[in-house]
Design an enzyme around this catalytic site. Structure first.
Site, PDB file in Angstrom:
ATOM      1  CD  GLU A 103      -3.027   1.036   2.252  1.00 56.92           C
ATOM      2  OE1 GLU A 103      -2.954   0.127   3.100  1.00 56.92           O
ATOM      3  OE2 GLU A 103      -3.939   1.888   2.247  1.00 56.92           O
ATOM      4  CG  HIS A 134      -9.379  -6.292   8.663  1.00 54.83           C
ATOM      5  ND1 HIS A 134     -10.577  -5.924   8.082  1.00 54.83           N
ATOM      6  CD2 HIS A 134      -8.524  -6.539   7.637  1.00 54.83           C
ATOM      7  CE1 HIS A 134     -10.433  -5.952   6.758  1.00 54.83           C
ATOM      8  NE2 HIS A 134      -9.199  -6.309   6.464  1.00 54.83           N
TER       9      HIS A 134
END
Lengths: 416, 85
Positions: free
Chosen positions: A317, A343
């Site tokens: 990322e 998450h």
């Protein structure tokens, strides 16, 4: 009634969460800007059978909000989603008139839908050797159960769709919902996500993928360490997050308080590997959102990263951000709030979209906690450990990437 | 297992309805229609499911022609006698 295909402005007027960092926007706001962790020892009877015993659970008792008859036929995923839909509408001070109902829809993201109900059914069949299942099993387990429950509760007859693209599900739902309003198919949308997959079977399946974080030996609440050299993986969470989106004109006409504008949305697919993220795919996702927002990429000041805390995601990322933004990547502030809330899978994009909205609304950047030992390969500004205040936060982005390769980026703009 | 009386079946079913629908068991009359108690077709299936569990019986699909709580009691009572022989 005619449908206008003009490009309309889309604004956020209502927010609600059930999350590991609290079930009100006030609690969430306080906790994300204070660097509080919602990661704890999993409170479940099967915890001793797990290798990974930590999780970011939401403290949500359906009996506090619904009659037994209502919650008894809903999976926990749907209970949380339904609750946030009611609270988000309250937060928006929105009156749902008969005239509005056909112009208002529900777009929801979830990865596994009614995971608890499906697992309970299997336990009944395979462990307890039952010969039959509860009559509500299909209705509780189906992926669109939560969106359907919301539509029924508020009698909304506009579009009602469920998006299931793993970890990007609810970012996709919010982006697609914004397009329903932008292009005139709806005036108001409930958009968000819900996920409750902290079941024995699901956690075991995640353990097998070897992507879950090891428990920090000194402080288990610090186990998720995105962008840190000693990161070991992600921590599973649960919750729901809901936004009320409406056209700018509709919001202004009824005098609504506006949190922020959704200026752009982009979605692209890696189509490279089922789990391994692709720099190109992520960069294209980001660039597509910037094109949609029609702003120079240098306008973006803050990114709420997908930032799972796995070795591969965080470096990929970071490199995708460099590829999409060029030198401006080094001017950006980036944080992974998953370090605090874990998450939430199909609900994570929506929770992070709300956090990004709160960042824009408050001119404040939530930190990446547990980041005192940065990975040299992740060399951007990740707002380590302490929140940052800006004189003015005008443009912010939230990224979501996923197993299966569907990425989604959303761009939020401050309302003048 | 001793076969329950019709009265015992009716009492147990009233309690099940009260639990499912969050209503006071005292407000449930034997001849109340299921609809008036707030049960739709799915709730009725769920009630039958609970009755099957509780009384260890199996209600055949073609026998679910019921409108009142009394209809359910009679059906369940009949099946407890037939199937517990």
């Amino acid at each position: 009634m005619s449908i206008s295909l003009n490009r309309r402005r889309v604004v956020i007027t209502g927010l609600s969460v059930v999350s590991p960092l609290g079930n009100t926007i006030a609690d969430l706001t306080h906790n994300i800007f204070s660097g509080v962790s919602g990661i704890k020892l999993l409170d479940a009877e099967f915890v001793d059978k797990l290798d990974c015993k930590i999780a970011a659970q939401a403290h949500f008792d359906p009996a506090d909000h619904f009659s037994k008859h209502t919650y008894g036929m809903l999976d926990r995923t749907s209970q949380m989603a339904l609750h946030t839909s009611i609270e988000a509408i309250k937060d928006a001070s929105l009156e749902i008139t008969d005239q509005l109902k056909p112009r208002m829809g529900v777009y929801l993201g979830t990865g596994m839908g009614g995971a608890n109900s499906v697992e309970e059914a299997y336990i009944r069949l395979y462990r307890d050797n039952a010969s039959r299942l509860k009559p509500f099993t299909v209705l509780m387990g189906m992926n669109n159960a939560a969106a359907a429950a919301i539509g029924l509760e508020h009698q909304l007859t506009g579009p009602n769709l469920t998006f299931s693209t793993a970890c990007s599900s609810s970012s996709v739902a919010i982006g697609e919902a914004s397009r329903q309003i932008r292009h005139g198919y709806a005036d108001v949308m409930l958009a968000g996500g819900s996920e409750s997959l902290l079941t024995f079977g699901t956690i075991k399946a995640w353990e097998a993928l070897r992507t879950l974080a090891e428990q920090d030996v000194n402080d288990l609440t610090s186990s998720c360490k995105p962008f840190s050299a000693d990161r070991t993986g992600m921590v599973l969470g649960e919750g729901a997050a809901m936004m009320v989106l409406e056209s700018y004109e509709h919001a202004i006409a009824r005098g609504a308080t506006i949190y922020a504008e959704i200026l752009g949305y982009g979605s692209a697919s890696d189509s490279a590997h089922i789990t391994k993220p692709s720099i190109d795919g992520q960069a294209i996702t980001i660039q597509t959102a910037i094109l949609d927002a029609d702003i120079p990429s240098e306008a973006i000041q803050y990114i709420n990263a997908h930032g799972t805390g796995t070795m591969l995601n965080d470096v990929t990322e970071s490199n995708a951000i460099k590829k999409a933004f060029g030198d401006h990547a080094y001017n950006l502030s980036i944080s992974s709030t998953k370090s605090m809330h874990g998450h939430l899978m199909g609900a994570t994009g929506a929770l992070e979209a709300i956090i990004t909205t709160l960042a824009v609304y408050n001119n404040k950047l939530p930190p990446t906690i547990n980041l005192s030992n940065p990975d040299p390969e992740c060399d951007l500004d990740y707002v380590p450990n302490v929140a940052k205040t800006l004189p003015r936060l005008n443009y912010a982005m939230s990224n979501s990437f996923a197993f299966g390769g569907t990425g989604a980026s959303l761009i939020f703009k401050k309302i003048n | 297992m001793t076969t329950p009386t019709l009265d015992e079946v009716a009492q147990a079913l009233s309690q099940m309805v009260a639990d499912k629908m969050d209503i006071d068991v005292a407000s449930i009359k034997p001849d109340s229609s299921l609809q008036s108690l707030g049960l739709d077709s799915l709730d009725t299936f769920d009630l039958i499911f609970s009755a099957e569990d509780h009384f260890k019986i199996k209600v055949p699909n073609d026998q679910i022609k019921i409108e009142t709580l009394h209809d359910v009691s009679v059906l369940v009572h009949k099946l407890t006698i037939e199937q517990n022989k």
